[in-house]
Design a protein around this motif. Structure first.
Motif, PDB file in Angstrom:
ATOM      1  N   LEU A  37       0.866  -1.177   0.000  1.00  0.00           N
ATOM      2  CA  LEU A  37       0.000   0.000   0.000  1.00  0.00           C
ATOM      3  C   LEU A  37       0.902   1.227   0.000  1.00  0.00           C
TER       4      LEU A  37
ATOM      5  N   GLU B 172      -8.303   3.853   0.009  1.00  0.00           N
ATOM      6  CA  GLU B 172      -7.426   2.791  -0.487  1.00  0.00           C
ATOM      7  C   GLU B 172      -7.265   1.685   0.556  1.00  0.00           C
TER       8      GLU B 172
ATOM      9  N   VAL C 148      -8.034  -2.306   0.166  1.00  0.00           N
ATOM     10  CA  VAL C 148      -7.025  -3.318   0.450  1.00  0.00           C
ATOM     11  C   VAL C 148      -7.532  -4.316   1.495  1.00  0.00           C
TER      12      VAL C 148
END
Length: 528
Positions: free
Chosen positions: A238, A251, A255
């Motif tokens: 990430l 995000e 994930v």
């Protein structure tokens, strides 16, 4: 429906997950951001009665109250300790563990062991915390039941804050509360009941982690790292700092969804993975033992041992004269409880004995580079070691070389910025010569590439591994570019087929020849 239980690191509570939890819920999942006892609005009058087991039991009660049969436990920083403890107590209720930018803890390990801030780690080692941060933000003095949160502007000591908006940092400063000390100092006790649970490591690359680094660790051989190649473990990169719930909440939610679905990269053991940890592999040269003296953190390896050129020869012109010395500086970070310590490993023993066998005094030391924020401590240890060596009557204090390895190369910055006249040579093997990406905890002073050529310095012998990790290689190229612009005296010794730590992992004739060439070049500079 996927159910996530989100457990944050020290000083923070469920509020830190709000944006990520909102996005998980919008995607059809349930999310339970956790505030553990003694934190935030659950803070008690005293922290002395709250420990790691308190947090584990609180988390178990929360899981038991969730109707969904199995949950995904997400732990960030310290939060991974109670997550593992709860999974061990109720493994049948856990579908997957997600480690968010945090190393997997082991049985008997305290969270204090992996605290990145050296000031806070030292305070915890003394068994004390504080209700207020000290002037350096590390938490000193005061109530021994609490560890203060970082002072404003110092959160990067606990992990990269890259990408965190100013408003989120201000909120972190405002809402953070002291952490009960015993949550960090009580050892985690695991029965092994959760050992088979699927696990995903989310690696925040701007904080220095990444799948490629995990592969390097697996290849290095220690059992703790080899275990990361287990089929039940996956990894996802990430691209943000250590606080993704603040810097990249959308995000992170995406994930976490991938992790819950079992996606991610599996690291496998390569043909270069050794049964023994790399640091315990034999040195590539067969060098005889020499007399060794231990003085605190420092060992002196003296010429004159069996098989050395000076053995039994009192008539040599230089037999009783002070000798030049080569100080070998190991890399890291090295766990404080690693045994043997660096100076007792075959690697440093081999180099020091080799130098002594050729007539110099080989010097090794154990410095305190236990975390990325520890370079000032390691620099202090190195300076003290050099002063001790130069004061020894058997040492020619005007003929000293410093030889740095791996991440220890960052310690060369001080000596390049203000080189003393007695420093006749500086050597570096497969070094980091600038902090690697994500090493935000490293002070700006430790950038050899930035100070290269700012002062007339000693000749440099630089050994490069042809199969070097790209992140290390990039810092070397940056350094060489600066050296070229400033006309520095740099001799490059290339090991075309060598990897990082080639003296142990690639004991080839090519490697041996390059070590011999580098050593003889360093000693030649000492004798000029």
């Amino acid at each position: 429906m996927t159910v996530y239980v989100l457990v944050s690191g020290p000083f923070t509570g469920g509020w830190v997950w709000e944006e990520t939890a909102s996005r998980l819920r919008a995607a059809g999942s349930e999310a339970y951001p956790v505030t553990l006892p003694g934190i935030g609005d659950r803070r008690a009058d005293t922290g002395t009665g709250i420990d790691l087991e308190t947090h584990i039991q609180d988390l178990v009660r929360l899981i038991d109250g969730i109707r969904t049969p199995r949950v995904v436990l997400v732990g960030h920083g310290y939060g991974l300790h109670p997550v593992f403890g709860a999974a061990d107590r109720s493994p049948e209720r856990v579908a997957r563990i997600v480690s968010l930018d945090t190393g997997l803890p082991e049985d008997g390990e305290t969270a204090a062991r992996s605290v990145p801030d050296p000031g806070a780690r030292a305070r915890l080692a003394d068994g004390a915390g504080s209700d207020r941060a000290g002037t350096d933000g590390s938490g000193t003095g005061g109530d021994r039941g609490w560890l203060a949160p970082p002072a404003p502007g110092t959160w990067s000591r606990w992990g990269s804050t890259e990408g965190v908006p100013a408003g989120a940092l201000e909120r972190l400063d405002r809402l953070a509360t002291p952490q009960p000390v015993r949550t960090l100092t009580q050892p985690l006790r695991l029965t092994g009941a959760a050992a088979g649970l699927p696990t995903t490591g989310v690696l925040c690359t701007a904080n220095g982690a990444g799948v490629d680094l995990v592969q390097m660790l697996v290849d290095s051989g220690p059992p703790r790292f080899r275990a990361l190649a287990d089929d039940r473990i996956r990894f996802i990169d990430l691209g943000t700092g250590h606080w993704p719930m603040l810097s990249a909440p959308e995000e992170l939610a995406e994930v976490l969804g991938r992790a819950a679905a079992g996606e991610g990269h599996r690291v496998t053991a390569s043909e270069r993975t050794h049964e023994q940890p790399t640091h315990l592999l034999p040195f590539l040269l067969d060098v005889p033992e020499v007399p060794r003296e231990r003085r605190g953190r420092v060992d002196l390896h003296l010429p004159g041992g069996p098989g050395s050129p000076t053995e039994g020869d009192p008539h040599r012109p230089d037999a009783d004269r002070p000798r030049p010395a080569v100080v070998f500086v190991h890399g890291g970070p090295v766990a404080p409880d690693q045994r043997p310590t660096p100076r007792d490993t075959p690697f440093l023993l081999g180099y020091a004995r080799y130098a002594a066998g050729l007539g110099a005094i080989g010097v090794t030391l154990d410095h305190r580079l236990h975390g990325l924020a520890d370079f000032p401590l390691a620099a202090e240890d190195l300076a003290e070691a050099v002063a001790l060596v130069r004061a020894d009557p058997r040492v020619d204090g005007d003929r000293i070389a410093l030889w740095f390895f791996s991440a220890g190369g960052l310690l060369a910055a001080d000596w390049l910025a203000a080189p003393p006249p007695w420093l006749r040579c500086l050597a570096a093997s497969y070094p980091a010569l600038a902090p690697l990406p994500g090493w935000g905890a490293v002070e700006s002073r430790f950038r050899p590439a930035d100070v290269m050529g700012t002062a007339d310095g000693p000749p440099i012998v630089l050994t490069r591994a042809g199969q070097e990790h790209p992140a290390f290689a990039a810092t070397v190229e940056e350094f060489l570019t600066a050296a070229g612009k400033n006309g520095a005296d740099v001799e490059i010794v290339d090991v075309p087929h060598g990897h990082h730590g080639f003296e142990l992992v690639d004991p080839t004739e090519e490697s041996r020849a390059c070590v011999e060439r580098a050593m003889r070049s360093v000693l030649a500079h000492l004798r000029d």
